[in-house]
Design an enzyme around this catalytic site. Structure first.
Site, PDB file in Angstrom:
ATOM      1  N   ASP A 170       0.685  -0.944   0.138  1.00 43.48           N
ATOM      2  CA  ASP A 170       0.216   0.135  -0.107  1.00 43.48           C
ATOM      3  C   ASP A 170       0.737   1.160  -0.005  1.00 43.48           C
ATOM      4  OD1 ASP A 170       0.984   0.038   2.587  1.00 43.48           O
ATOM      5  OD2 ASP A 170      -0.940  -0.928   3.429  1.00 43.48           O
ATOM      6  N   ASP A 176       1.522   4.838   1.716  1.00 44.55           N
ATOM      7  CA  ASP A 176       1.137   5.754   2.737  1.00 44.55           C
ATOM      8  C   ASP A 176       1.537   7.243   2.589  1.00 44.55           C
ATOM      9  OD1 ASP A 176       0.255   3.642   4.749  1.00 44.55           O
ATOM     10  OD2 ASP A 176       2.092   3.032   4.686  1.00 44.55           O
ATOM     11  N   ASP A 219       9.530   3.952  13.100  1.00 46.79           N
ATOM     12  CA  ASP A 219      10.181   2.655  13.754  1.00 46.79           C
ATOM     13  C   ASP A 219      11.450   2.552  13.396  1.00 46.79           C
ATOM     14  OD1 ASP A 219       8.869   1.700  11.358  1.00 46.79           O
ATOM     15  OD2 ASP A 219       7.912   0.206  12.378  1.00 46.79           O
TER      16      ASP A 219
HETATM   17  P1  ATP Z   1       3.895  -2.858   5.012  1.00 46.14           P
HETATM   18  O1  ATP Z   1       2.707  -1.869   4.922  1.00 46.14           O
HETATM   19  O2  ATP Z   1       4.416  -3.485   4.116  1.00 46.14           O
HETATM   20  O3  ATP Z   1       3.485  -3.826   5.968  1.00 46.14           O
HETATM   21  P2  ATP Z   1       5.071  -0.560   6.383  1.00 46.14           P
HETATM   22  O4  ATP Z   1       6.228  -0.161   6.611  1.00 46.14           O
HETATM   23  O5  ATP Z   1       4.263   0.313   5.259  1.00 46.14           O
HETATM   24  O6  ATP Z   1       4.987  -1.979   5.766  1.00 46.14           O
HETATM   25  P3  ATP Z   1       2.735   0.255   8.090  1.00 46.14           P
HETATM   26  O7  ATP Z   1       2.369  -0.655   9.212  1.00 46.14           O
HETATM   27  O8  ATP Z   1       1.705   0.416   6.837  1.00 46.14           O
HETATM   28  O9  ATP Z   1       4.091  -0.440   7.707  1.00 46.14           O
HETATM   29  O10 ATP Z   1       3.190   1.506   8.628  1.00 46.14           O
HETATM   30  C1  ATP Z   1       3.554   2.568   7.709  1.00 46.14           C
HETATM   31  C2  ATP Z   1       4.655   3.490   8.233  1.00 46.14           C
HETATM   32  O11 ATP Z   1       4.203   3.864   9.377  1.00 46.14           O
HETATM   33  C3  ATP Z   1       5.894   2.656   8.529  1.00 46.14           C
HETATM   34  O12 ATP Z   1       6.716   2.628   7.480  1.00 46.14           O
HETATM   35  C4  ATP Z   1       6.582   3.339   9.771  1.00 46.14           C
HETATM   36  O13 ATP Z   1       7.082   4.581   9.068  1.00 46.14           O
HETATM   37  C5  ATP Z   1       5.246   4.228  10.304  1.00 46.14           C
HETATM   38  N1  ATP Z   1       4.855   2.767  11.511  1.00 46.14           N
HETATM   39  C6  ATP Z   1       4.116   1.943  11.509  1.00 46.14           C
HETATM   40  N2  ATP Z   1       3.870   1.360  12.604  1.00 46.14           N
HETATM   41  C7  ATP Z   1       4.545   2.089  13.610  1.00 46.14           C
HETATM   42  C8  ATP Z   1       4.931   1.971  14.851  1.00 46.14           C
HETATM   43  N3  ATP Z   1       4.674   0.927  15.691  1.00 46.14           N
HETATM   44  N4  ATP Z   1       5.944   2.592  15.372  1.00 46.14           N
HETATM   45  C9  ATP Z   1       6.627   3.712  14.792  1.00 46.14           C
HETATM   46  N5  ATP Z   1       6.176   4.014  13.356  1.00 46.14           N
HETATM   47  C10 ATP Z   1       5.506   2.980  12.713  1.00 46.14           C
HETATM   48 MG    MG Z   2       2.343   0.230   4.590  1.00 49.42          MG
END
Ligand code: ATP
Ligand code: MG
Length: 463
Positions: free
Chosen positions: A60, A62, A139
């Site tokens: 996705d 963001d 994170d």
């Molecule tokens: P994917 O969507 O492939 O699982 P993602 O890195 O995009 O991986 P998401 O859960 O969609 O993960 O979160 C989007 C972004 O928000 C992350 O890349 C990170 O920068 C931030 N993020 C998400 N969860 C946390 C957390 N628990 N603590 C700090 N930052 C976070």
């Molecule tokens: Mg994501």
């Protein structure tokens, strides 16, 4: 805690990086451009940027902006504000949702908009700030890369580009313990991203996990359910299982299963789970659907099986024993990982059908065959046979029973019944008192012939 002086970012201009608008979802681009036209900053961030840089297809996209959630809502008609812990805007395009988050600020000066427990866990985080603060609140370094729609440059505040290059998963900042305390789910995310990206967790970030694993007890079972699905339905379930066990995190998610696996008096529980997860990975690789009910049935089977056998040993009837074992194990599990009812019910049906699959006389097998959960229960039986927990002949019998025509099925049922009758007659001569199934392996209690080879598993079936 954030450092007092904020770092200068590394800015990589468009010609020097590989992110192209052609690979960004048109809807995400629309959101970025509309925010820009409305006078706001707008960046693609997180997994979208990371995965594009690694040549993967992002799950996705963001978006991060300096517009507040309300300002975002004013720009888009197809927009809804969600979340309490983190307020976000969701912009809807048919089935696609583009998530827009306002830059987060430091929670130290957050007043009522931020809430932190005594242990340092962030409960509420709605203080807005600059992009620099936002970057440092994320994170992992590789998750804090920003693609700027204003000039198509890439902005790196945390050293994420170097870590992508090195295949290193590193928490932002110099105090991993504090970052895990702020949000213990980051420990699970570390394992997930290490598996998904094939990265190594930085040793300083991996080291404290074992000691802090228990903090996951403070996370809501509903959130842990979401994280568990992401860990085991991402195409790397077997690896995730092994890494979670390595870091003592599996015990936090599945305490009863972990205790059973630690006993090591048989190989088959670990073989069973490993094969089940491997099948799940293969199905995902082949683009086949996977079901949470089957996954949780696999992950919780060993405690259910042991409890079931114990209850049989106490003289309880098979169906009742399985129902009670399932109820006890599932209820205990809900306190850790909340399995939604729509998944818990089919999970329990898969278990309930296991002893039923051992009875091969009369009309029962035909009734089972038309059960909506038959395919999943049969695949589960195959896994049990492959792991050596039940007689492979039973699985073979069911494979054949599904393939043959109606006349042959009748013969198979009759043949089985006849064998059973004959054996019953002989029994008193050789065995004194035939105890029912008490204390015996469920598999050994079935009326099967000598083990033969098992038909290849088609992997978990799904509802
Ligand atoms: P994917 O969507 O492939 O699982 P993602 O890195 O995009 O991986 P998401 O859960 O969609 O993960 O979160 C989007 C972004 O928000 C992350 O890349 C990170 O920068 C931030 N993020 C998400 N969860 C946390 C957390 N628990 N603590 C700090 N930052 C976070
Ligand atoms: Mg994501």
């Amino acid at each position: 805690m954030l450092p007092d002086t904020l770092p200068e970012p590394l800015i990589v201009p468009r010609p020097e990086h590989t992110i192209s608008r052609a690979n960004i979802s048109p809807n995400a681009l629309k959101v970025l451009n509309r925010l820009k036209q409305a006078g706001f900053q707008a960046y693609l961030v997180g997994g979208g940027v990371r995965d594009l840089l690694l040549g993967h297809e992002p799950k996705d996209f963001d978006i991060a902006t300096d517009a507040t959630p309300e300002e975002v809502r004013d720009v888009f008609r197809n927009c809804r504000l969600i979340g309490r812990r983190f307020r976000l805007a969701h912009v809807f395009f048919g089935r696609e949702i583009v998530e827009v988050a306002t830059f987060r600020g430091s929670h130290a000066e957050g007043g009522s908009e931020t809430q932190v427990t005594e242990q340092g866990m962030i409960l509420r985080d709605n203080v807005y700030g600059s992009i620099t603060e936002d970057a440092l609140r994320r994170d992992f370094t590789v998750n804090a890369l920003y693609y700027n729609i204003a000039d198509f440059s890439l902005v790196d505040y945390a050293g994420g580009l170097a870590d992508i290059e090195q295949g290193c998963l590193r928490l932002i900042g110099d105090d991993p313990v504090a970052r895990y305390r702020e949000d213990p789910v980051r420990m699970l995310r570390a394992v997930r991203f290490a598996c998904k990206l094939g990265f190594v967790i930085d040793p300083d970030c991996a080291a404290p996990i074992r000691d802090l694993a228990e903090l996951l007890g403070e996370i809501s079972p509903a959130r842990l359910f979401e994280e568990t699905l992401k860990l085991f339905h991402g195409g790397f379930a077997l690896q995730a299982f092994e890494k979670l066990r390595h870091h003592d995190l599996f015990a936090q998610l599945f305490p009863e299963t972990d205790a059973c696996l630690a006993r090591q008096d048989h190989d088959f529980p670990i073989t069973f789970v490993s094969r089940g997860l491997d099948n799940t990975d293969r199905r995902i690789l082949e683009g086949k659907p996977v079901a949470p009910a089957f996954l949780f049935a696999v992950l919780l089977w060993e405690p259910v099986r042991l409890r079931y056998r114990a209850l049989l040993g106490e003289g309880m009837a098979s169906a009742e024993a399985m129902a009670l074992a399932a109820h006890e194990v599932a209820s205990a599990q809900q306190r850790r990982v909340a399995i939604q009812k729509r998944f818990a019910l089919p999970m329990r049906e898969i278990w309930a059908m296991q002893p039923q699959l051992e009875r091969r006389q009369g009309k029962r097998p035909l009734v089972l065959l038309s059960h909506p959960r038959f395919r999943a229960a049969y695949d589960f039986l195959l896994l049990r046979a492959e792991a050596g927990e039940t007689d492979p002949e039973l699985a073979q019998w069911w494979a054949r029973f599904q393939e043959v025509d109606a006349a042959e099925r009748v013969k198979m049922l009759g043949g089985s019944a006849a064998r059973k009758r004959k054996r019953r007659k002989r029994k008193p001569k050789t065995e004194p008192a035939a105890k029912p199934v008490a204390g015996k392996d469920a598999a050994a209690a079935s009326d099967t012939d000598a083990p033969t080879s098992v038909p290849p598993s088609t992997g978990p079936a799904h509802d």
